[in-house]
Design a protein around this motif. Structure first.
Motif, PDB file in Angstrom:
ATOM      1  N   GLU A  18      -0.146  15.904  24.742  1.00 44.96           N
ATOM      2  CA  GLU A  18      -0.811  14.707  25.262  1.00 44.96           C
ATOM      3  C   GLU A  18      -1.568  14.976  26.557  1.00 44.96           C
ATOM      4  OE1 GLU A  18       2.578  14.799  24.612  1.00 44.96           O
ATOM      5  OE2 GLU A  18       2.442  13.904  22.624  1.00 44.96           O
ATOM      6  N   GLN A  19      -1.256  16.064  27.234  1.00 44.59           N
ATOM      7  CA  GLN A  19      -1.888  16.373  28.516  1.00 44.59           C
ATOM      8  C   GLN A  19      -3.153  17.218  28.379  1.00 44.59           C
ATOM      9  OE1 GLN A  19       1.510  18.349  30.216  1.00 44.59           O
ATOM     10  NE2 GLN A  19       2.218  16.489  31.261  1.00 44.59           N
ATOM     11  N   ALA A  77       5.609  18.350  19.413  1.00 44.87           N
ATOM     12  CA  ALA A  77       4.937  19.128  18.363  1.00 44.87           C
ATOM     13  C   ALA A  77       5.856  19.235  17.156  1.00 44.87           C
ATOM     14  CB  ALA A  77       4.595  20.522  18.884  1.00 44.87           C
ATOM     15  N   LEU A  78       5.298  19.013  15.961  1.00 46.71           N
ATOM     16  CA  LEU A  78       6.063  19.156  14.724  1.00 46.71           C
ATOM     17  C   LEU A  78       6.197  20.638  14.408  1.00 46.71           C
ATOM     18  CD1 LEU A  78       7.454  17.937  12.244  1.00 46.71           C
ATOM     19  CD2 LEU A  78       5.211  17.908  11.129  1.00 46.71           C
ATOM     20  N   ILE A  79       7.422  21.089  14.226  1.00 48.38           N
ATOM     21  CA  ILE A  79       7.712  22.500  13.966  1.00 48.38           C
ATOM     22  C   ILE A  79       7.973  22.685  12.477  1.00 48.38           C
ATOM     23  CG2 ILE A  79       9.221  24.447  14.527  1.00 48.38           C
ATOM     24  CD1 ILE A  79       7.636  23.298  16.942  1.00 48.38           C
ATOM     25  N   LYS A  80       7.260  23.610  11.855  1.00 53.46           N
ATOM     26  CA  LYS A  80       7.478  23.949  10.440  1.00 53.46           C
ATOM     27  C   LYS A  80       7.512  25.460  10.319  1.00 53.46           C
ATOM     28  CE  LYS A  80       5.704  19.924   8.119  1.00 53.46           C
ATOM     29  NZ  LYS A  80       5.615  19.509   6.760  1.00 53.46           N
ATOM     30  N   VAL A  81       8.592  25.956   9.765  1.00 52.30           N
ATOM     31  CA  VAL A  81       8.735  27.393   9.532  1.00 52.30           C
ATOM     32  C   VAL A  81       8.561  27.631   8.051  1.00 52.30           C
ATOM     33  CG1 VAL A  81      10.305  29.365   9.685  1.00 52.30           C
ATOM     34  CG2 VAL A  81      10.331  27.610  11.475  1.00 52.30           C
ATOM     35  N   GLY A  82       7.789  28.617   7.702  1.00 54.77           N
ATOM     36  CA  GLY A  82       7.572  28.933   6.296  1.00 54.77           C
ATOM     37  C   GLY A  82       6.978  30.318   6.162  1.00 54.77           C
TER      38      GLY A  82
END
Length: 133
Positions: free
Chosen positions: A12-13, A74-79
């Motif tokens: 947001e900053q 932040a949305l974290i997705k590991v793949g």
């Protein structure tokens, strides 16, 4: 230089930080060339840190704890990601070699087809800035 010294900590900053720095440059409070050099130094530092395998490993370990969840906004997705490697395909390798040969030929002929005399390559001029760190 107030804005430069306060790097954003959250998503947001970012916009506010960017607008502050741009404003200071345009108002003459920050030397634009100095800013460009500092930004390139920051980019180089960030890239170097991210490429370090030790950092990659601990980041992935931590990210797995938050997989599919939000962390610091932040949305974290590991793949995993799969990249195709066509180099074992003989026909693809031939096409790639032909393309490279054609590009080389056209560069040598300055963009003019040697068989037809037709101009086949368009060049766009852009200003460049080379800064060696």
């Amino acid at each position: 230089m107030k804005a430069l010294e306060k790097l954003p900590q959250k998503k947001e900053q970012v916009n506010q930080f960017v607008n502050d720095v741009i404003g200071e440059i345009l108002e003459g409070n920050i030397d634009p060339l100095d800013m460009e050099i500092r930004l390139r130094i920051i980019e180089k530092a960030v890239t170097t840190i991210r490429k370090d395998i030790r950092v990659k490993n601990v980041v992935m370990e931590e990210a797995e704890k938050y997989n599919n969840h939000t962390f610091n906004g932040a949305l974290i997705k590991v793949g995993t990601r799969t990249n195709a490697d066509y180099s074992n395909d003989a026909q693809w390798s031939v096409f790639k070699a032909q393309l490279k040969a054609r590009e080389t030929l056209l560069k040598e002929c300055k963009g003019v087809d040697p068989d037809t005399g037709e101009i086949v390559v368009r060049y766009k001029e852009t200003e460049t800035l080379n800064i060696k760190l």
